[in-house]
Scaffold this active site. Structure first.
Site, short mmCIF file in Angstrom:
data_model
loop_
_atom_site.label_atom_id
_atom_site.label_comp_id
_atom_site.label_asym_id
_atom_site.label_seq_id
_atom_site.Cartn_x
_atom_site.Cartn_y
_atom_site.Cartn_z
N GLU A 148 0.84 -1.21 0.00
CA GLU A 148 0.00 0.00 0.00
C GLU A 148 0.87 1.25 0.00
O GLU A 148 0.60 2.23 -0.71
CB GLU A 148 -0.91 -0.02 1.23
CG GLU A 148 -1.72 1.24 1.46
CD GLU A 148 -1.65 1.72 2.91
OE1 GLU A 148 -1.25 2.88 3.13
OE2 GLU A 148 -1.99 0.93 3.81
N GLU A 184 10.13 2.45 2.30
CA GLU A 184 8.81 2.32 2.91
C GLU A 184 8.66 1.08 3.77
O GLU A 184 7.95 1.09 4.76
CB GLU A 184 7.73 2.34 1.82
CG GLU A 184 7.66 3.63 1.04
CD GLU A 184 7.31 4.83 1.93
OE1 GLU A 184 6.40 4.70 2.78
OE2 GLU A 184 7.95 5.88 1.77
#
Length: 1037
Positions: free
Chosen positions: A107, A180
């Site tokens: 995501e 991330e």
């Protein structure tokens, strides 16, 4: 953003209500969008889609259109409603089978660049190139959702293009995965002699998430109750498992899950459906063929006997009794959530069992005195394929576990035998009626969240929205079988073998053990590295740092222009009338759909200083202890039967033109259906005239619950607590804000909850009442339809005439007070008769001198929350507008890169509050001193002027998306009522924002932010820090 499924376990009542956000342009007199959508017919072919169903849902003022994409089988739901705040979302069923956090890291990573938009981080860049009212992404236990909303049609198309490309055609670069997700990197990336450590945004986010004991409990509850498939793992990622995920696995997960055949598209609002379908088909779906996704979640195999588990967590440093930190719950597996009527029934049943002081479990558990509050996830949880119900207590002694279990069993038996009072069922159905009528500004977001789980498992989302049908069927079932609900309790609770008893106790060494396991995993990873691997890690670290530091070319991204922003604000017409002699009442006629919203603001100026810390507690319990002839149970019943809620909250309201001037008071808020207005005002009259402060035992219960809720909220709001403390010594209002809402209040409530004799606190409440619950220094506000106004004026006047007034004028406690007339909000005196305007009584401290304070709150967390506050200028000063733009510029162009991308914190940035305090902050941050240094570098960057006109324009767009956020009919006129802001003042501020230039930004950054220019305050919440401990300038608490 990760959503732990259990934390979202709200029943239908709360899931559709939508909170207190803002809304701008509602046109309830017209249903053009609904009528347009009703013209579609079954079988219509539109841009590669086929219409499957067209349904009117009058109770929610919308028309639902269901479609399927012909080539891919992608499902589509459009909800046409005359609401300008249009929303899009795309949802994928994501079913991980391990706890590496692959859907969560994916995501994050898909939003880091795509084929059409290959620049780094287009998601965050679009925040500054758009007038979006919402942009985010969520990872739940079994789906990932990407929603945005905006009021601008061109903006909608721009954002849709970025979202489609990000989700279906992401770059998924290895460096983005490193940034991330997780990576091994030298502590100082440019120095290979520093030790290798784990870094990564999601890695740190999840470390922060699991500092919260409620989260730990919720996660284990779901994992243990549903152990057969995807619900047995942590979809957000267990920090100890995240380092097992590879880049190849991430790309593979995208290939198998992010396909149109596994997608559900949702649009909402008054924009035409055809344009959405055309763009989605052309830009994404036309490039795919249908596949059969293997993402179905199988039904959980039911157990043949109940199970028990024990887990541990970190100690709660705010526990009111250190020997009572155990949590226990009993949970039951319920049917498939796609059976919409059964889910609706069980959601209502859950509310009857656990909501409010009249519910059986409240009486049995909360009032037993064994614990402080219900266990996490209490009630109905409908966010997994099969729902579950959970009930228990937190804050108990370990020896009381069996007592709580037997209380739960006994309560279930009693409900099976006696059932529920008719009045309680009526109150619950009344609550649903209110929440169908109450208009929130983020209704599209509420709806996409509400239907997500059911639709995810192939349930019918339209059936879920037809609340009128379900209510009618529910009433019919009760009429035909008075024991309908008792039989459900017997079936799903008494006779259910799929029953989990979960207990959690604190371990003083919990965080230490977690750190040791992490250190062992790190050691294993490092020891397995060859010299070549080490060199590659060092080079990759340098490459990542280089990429993060490069100026980014975002020219490939679509953008609105400053000229797309509305030049003027819409006028809000207000009437202010003096009632009951001299009490100003502001009337705002709005399309409130049969609802009346009443508020009153009462000044605290005469309240003795020693009582001020107890005002938040007074507000918390005022509507919960009984009034007049009603005891607290009867009062709760009347509030539920006749209103949508009645509450009180302390407020510290800044003056718009002086930093050392503020207003202090309590805001009383309530809402009701117009037919119940006299009853609601009668309840307020009883609360003001005859509040009950005698219920000592119930007061103890409320105190414990309040203290527990405050302590539980710290991990999610640590940056706010840090910022409040950092601003404490910068203005007179800052100190009061800390008293009312800061760590001082958390600690005070802990001390009160620990007291064996609570009478001295209870005795303070009538003293506060004398100063607060009367017509002195009060003003009121009403939002209702024009047709309701005559009835409303009479009911409000009756209330105001009924409440007491002081026989002699009380003197303010602070010697310097100033009366400030609030300017009329719609130009001149057209709507405010002469002499009828609101007068605000402000406290002024002319001799106040700001001073620097640095506080480190020691918390048993593995992450930090950092805040630095700077005193600047009030709202009407032209520099305020420049500082507001500068804060956004510093966040987007400097702090996001430094704190999140390089530093690994989950979030951080700069903001300017209405009170003139400029705040730099970070959230779930592995660093402290380095973050404070980044704040200093951000100021240097701002003073250097290394930003372009394009950067300034983007910051303006971002600021205006907040300034022009939609305002609901219930909240129109509140800026005028609370802060004294007229439309003219807001328009002047708007023009100042438009006028912000490069020169003005340079001037304010030098004038206010530079060292020695303004007073700074600093605060950190987090673990012990040797450097700070050695620095005598820090106060450690």
């Amino acid at each position: 953003m990760w959503r732990c499924g259990g934390r979202q376990g709200l029943c239908v009542l709360r899931r559709l209500s939508g909170g207190h956000a803002h809304h701008r342009a509602w046109r309830w007199n017209s249903n053009r969008a609904c009528e347009r959508a009703l013209q579609y017919k079954l079988g219509d072919k539109i841009h590669g889609f086929t219409v499957n169903q067209v349904t009117s849902v009058p109770e929610l003022f919308l028309t639902a259109v269901k479609l399927t994409h012909d080539d891919t089988g992608a499902r589509y739901l459009h909800l046409a409603r005359e609401d300008t705040n249009n929303l899009f979302s795309v949802q994928f069923r994501t079913t991980p089978m391990d706890s590496t956090g692959v859907p969560h890291i994916l995501e994050h990573t898909v939003l880091c660049g795509s084929q059409k938009y290959p620049c780094r981080d287009p998601f965050f860049k679009m925040l500054n190139r758009s007038l979006s009212t919402f942009m985010n992404a969520f990872t739940a236990s079994d789906y990932t959702l990407y929603p945005f909303s905006t009021q601008n049609p061109k903006d909608f198309q721009n954002l849709l293009s970025v979202y489609l490309d990000a989700t279906f055609f992401p770059c998924l670069r290895e460096l983005d995965f490193w940034q991330e997700g997780w990576r091994l990197e030298h502590e100082n990336p440019s120095d290979p002699q520093t030790p290798l450590v784990f870094k990564g945004v999601v890695f740190n986010e999840m470390k922060g998430a699991f500092t919260d004991n409620e989260r730990i409990f919720s996660q284990h509850l779901q994992n243990r109750l549903l152990p057969d498939h995807t619900y047995s793992v942590v979809s957000g990622g267990d920090p100890l498992c995240i380092p097992e995920l590879t880049w190849e696995q991430l790309k593979q997960f995208h290939a198998t899950h992010y396909h149109p055949s596994n997608a559900r598209f949702f649009t909402y609002g008054n924009f035409p459906l055809e344009q959405h379908l055309k763009q989605i088909h052309e830009e994404a779906l036309s490039k795919f063929q249908k596949i059969e996704p293997s993402t179905v979640v199988p039904a959980q195999t039911p157990w043949d006997k109940p199970r028990e588990f024990q887990i541990t967590c970190g100690p709660d440093s705010f526990a009111t009794d250190p020997s009572k930190q155990t949590t226990i719950s009993v949970s039951f597996l319920l049917p498939d959530i796609t059976d919409t009527f059964e889910a609706f029934t069980l959601s209502l049943l859950s509310s009857l069992l656990t909501s409010g002081p009249n519910s059986p479990f409240y009486k049995a558990l909360i009032e037993s005195g064994l614990g402080t509050d219900f266990s996490p996830d209490v009630g109905y949880n409908g966010y997994t394929r099969e729902a579950y119900f959970s009930v228990g207590l937190q804050g108990i002694a370990e020896k009381d576990i069996e007592t709580v279990r037997s209380l739960i069993d006994r309560t279930i038996d009693e409900v099976v035998e006696k059932g529920f009072e008719d009045d309680r069922i009526e109150a619950l159905l009344h609550k649903i009626e209110i929440q169908m009528k109450h208009q929130s500004t983020s209704f599209g977001l509420m709806l996409t969240s509400y239907i997500a789980s059911c639709w995810n498992h192939d349930g019918d989302p339209v059936e879920l929205l037809k609340l009128g049908n379900q209510l009618a069927k529910f009433r019919q079932c009760l009429q035909e079988n008075p024991k309908f609900l008792q039989e459900k309790v017997k079936q799903y609770f008494k006779n259910n073998q799929h029953k989990l008893t979960l207990s959690m106790r604190p371990d003083d060494k919990y965080h230490e053990k977690q750190a040791q396991v992490e250190a062992t995993k790190l050691k294993q990873k490092v020891e397995a590295l060859s010299p070549g691997d080490r060199q590659q890690i060092y080079e990759k670290g340098l490459e990542l740092r280089s990429q993060q530091s490069k100026p980014q070319d975002a020219s490939c991204l679509p953008a609105l222009k400053v000229s797309d922003i509305e030049p003027t604000i819409p006028v809000t017409e207000l009437d202010v009338v003096l009632t009951a002699g001299d009490i100003p009442v502001q009337y705002c006629a709005q399309p409130t759909n049969g609802m009346v919203y009443f508020r009153a603001f009462s000044s605290l100026n005469t309240l003795p200083e020693e009582l001020r810390p107890y005002v938040p507690l007074f507000c918390s319990v005022l509507t919960k202890l009984g009034c007049g002839l009603l005891d607290y149970r009867e009062q709760a019943q009347q509030i539920e039967l006749k209103t949508g809620g009645m509450s009180a909250s302390p407020h510290v309201l800044p003056d718009d033109s002086h930093m050392d001037t503020y207003e202090q008071g309590v805001l009383f808020s309530s809402l009701c259906l117009d037919r119940n207005l006299p009853d609601m005002m009668q309840l307020w009259s009883e609360i003001f005239n005859n509040p009950c402060f005698e219920e000592e035992e119930h007061f103890k219960v409320l105190v414990k619950m309040t203290a527990q809720e405050l302590a539980n909220g710290i991990p999610d709001s640590g940056h706010l607590y840090a910022s409040i403390r950092a601003g404490r010594t910068l203005t007179p209002a800052g100190d009061l804000q800390e008293t009312f809402s800061g760590m001082d209040q958390v600690r005070l409530m802990k001390r009160i909850a620990e007291m064996t004799d609570i009478k001295p606190i209870l005795r303070k409440l009538p003293r506060i009442k004398k100063h607060l619950l009367n017509g002195d220094n009060m003003r009121c506000s009403v939002n209702a339809t024009p047709q309701q106004m005559p009835q409303t004026e009479k009911a409000v006047e009756d209330f105001l005439r009924s409440i007491g007034r002081s026989k002699k004028e009380r003197r303010p406690v602070r010697p310097h007070t100033v009366e400030k007339p609030v300017p009329s909000s719609s130009g001149g005196d057209a709507h405010v008769p002469h002499g009828s305007q609101v007068i605000r009584k402000l406290v002024m401290e002319p001799t106040f001198k700001p001073w620097q304070m640095k506080t480190h709150f020691l918390m048993p967390f593995p992450v930090n929350y950092v805040g630095e506050c700077i005193r600047t200028v009030p709202y009407t000063d032209p520099d305020h507008a420049s500082l507001k733009i500068l804060a956004r510029l510093m966040t987007a162009k400097f702090l996001h890169t430094e704190i999140r991308e390089k530093g690994g914190a989950y979030g951080g940035g700069a903001k300017l509050s209405h009170n003139g305090i400029f705040t730099l902050y970070s959230y779930r941050d592995p660093n402290t001193i380095e973050t404070l240094q980044s704040f200093g570098k951000a100021v240097d960057w701002a003073k250097s002027g290394k930003f372009t006109q394009q950067d300034i324009d983007e910051a303006k767009l971002s600021v205006f998306s907040t300034v022009d956020a939609p305002v609901a009919p219930s909240d129109k006129g509140m800026d005028h009522f609370l802060y004294g802001l007229s439309d003219e003042m807001k328009q002047a501020h708007r023009e100042q924002l438009f006028a912000v230039s490069h020169d003005k930004l340079l001037a304010v950054s030098d004038r206010y932010l530079g060292t020695g220019k303004s007073t700074h305050g600093l605060a950190i919440l987090g673990p012990e820090n040797p450097k700070i401990a050695k620095d005598p300038s820090w106060i450690i608490q």
